[in-house]
Motif scaffolding. Sequence first.
Motif, short mmCIF file in Angstrom:
data_model
loop_
_atom_site.label_atom_id
_atom_site.label_comp_id
_atom_site.label_asym_id
_atom_site.label_seq_id
_atom_site.Cartn_x
_atom_site.Cartn_y
_atom_site.Cartn_z
N GLN A 80 -2.05 4.82 9.18
CA GLN A 80 -0.95 5.40 8.97
C GLN A 80 -0.13 5.43 9.97
O GLN A 80 1.07 5.83 10.11
N GLU A 140 0.72 -1.25 -0.05
CA GLU A 140 -0.06 0.12 -0.04
C GLU A 140 0.92 1.31 0.10
O GLU A 140 0.30 2.21 -0.39
N GLN A 141 2.04 1.01 0.51
CA GLN A 141 2.97 2.27 0.63
C GLN A 141 4.24 2.25 -0.16
O GLN A 141 4.98 1.07 0.04
N GLN A 157 7.97 2.40 -0.87
CA GLN A 157 9.33 2.83 -0.12
C GLN A 157 10.43 2.23 -1.15
O GLN A 157 10.49 1.13 -1.30
#
Length: 308
Positions: free
Chosen positions: A297, A179-180, A182
């Motif tokens: 988050q 989902e994120q 990096q």
Amino acid sequence: MNACVRAVVRTALYHGVEVYGIMRGYSGLIKGEIVRLDTTAVANMVQRGGTLLKSARSQKFTTREGRQEAYNQLVHHGIEGLVVIGGNGTFTGAQLFEQEFGIPTVGAPGTIDNDLYGTDYTIGYDTAVNTALEAIDKIRDTADSHDRAFFVEVMGRDSGYIAIPCAIGGGAEIVLVPEQEQSLESVIDMLQAGRKRQKSSFLVVVAEGDEEGNATTVAAKVKEAIPELDVRVTVIGHIQRGGAPSAADRLLASQIGIAAVEGLINGMHSVMAGIIDRKLVYTPFEDCIKRKKPLNQSFMRMIEILST
Ligand SMILES: Nc1ncnc2c1ncn2[C@@H]1O[C@H](COP(=O)(O)OP(=O)(O)O)[C@@H](O)[C@H]1O
Ligand SMILES: O=P(O)(O)OC[C@H]1O[C@](O)(COP(=O)(O)O)[C@@H](O)[C@@H]1O
């Protein structure tokens, strides 16, 4: 899953409703693998992993012809409502089936990935996290005593819900989730910064569906950038998908199983039973399928703070 099946059976019987089990999901429905279930059929099941009804995928159910055969089987057995346990695919099929043939259906969220809108937790998730965490605790012993960097891959085809509590609870420096985004560079920078602070062992938790690749790929790239690092990879794998369910999972599965049947009896259809903020909620299949459960988050921030 068994705890949920047991709750469905017992709730139906409690309300005087006859109940049948369909073996192997939609595949068994089409083939007529349908068995009458009484209370003893689900005895001694609440603590068992897996599902007594078995699980299978069915390509045929995605066709109109297959769904017609499934409907014929329901008519043949006098079945007037369905409880389906699964995820997006299961609910997509159920919604279509209900639109075409008018069989009321209520869903139960069953996936270890926890990536379903309409419930805080899915059945199987808590057990999977605890299993992975137990393995991570053991891996940490080697990481620590041998001064190594471990890249541990946990399940999560499209989601980091398993990876995040494993990273927080397992004391990881870094977590990589689909989902994120990096970048690999930032992972390398964080490891280098840790080395400068005299950190000698590292734990990186990687969700299998991460954009940068799986744990093996990420570990190889890190090793290339920091050759001095003693890197190891562990893929925890399918042990996360089995075993005796945790207390939280047994409770959730039982609540959902009861809610699914009572929902059907009360005229609900094309909805999934879930628990949000400890309250029972029914969410339309439409929303469960289309909407995404956002990643918390604050958990990502926690990992950053706690790995300082
Ligand atoms: N678009 C669809 N139309 C009809 N049936 C579907 C559809 N998508 C999935 N299904 C049925 O639901 C089953 C379960 O879906 P799958 O994606 O494998 O699992 P999950 O429910 O865990 O997402 C599939 O095997 C198929 O029979
Ligand atoms: O062996 P398979 O069927 O590919 O399953 C592995 C996949 O199943 C999952 O565990 C999800 O499974 P469920 O939704 O059935 O719980 C994914 O995280 C993983 O990619």
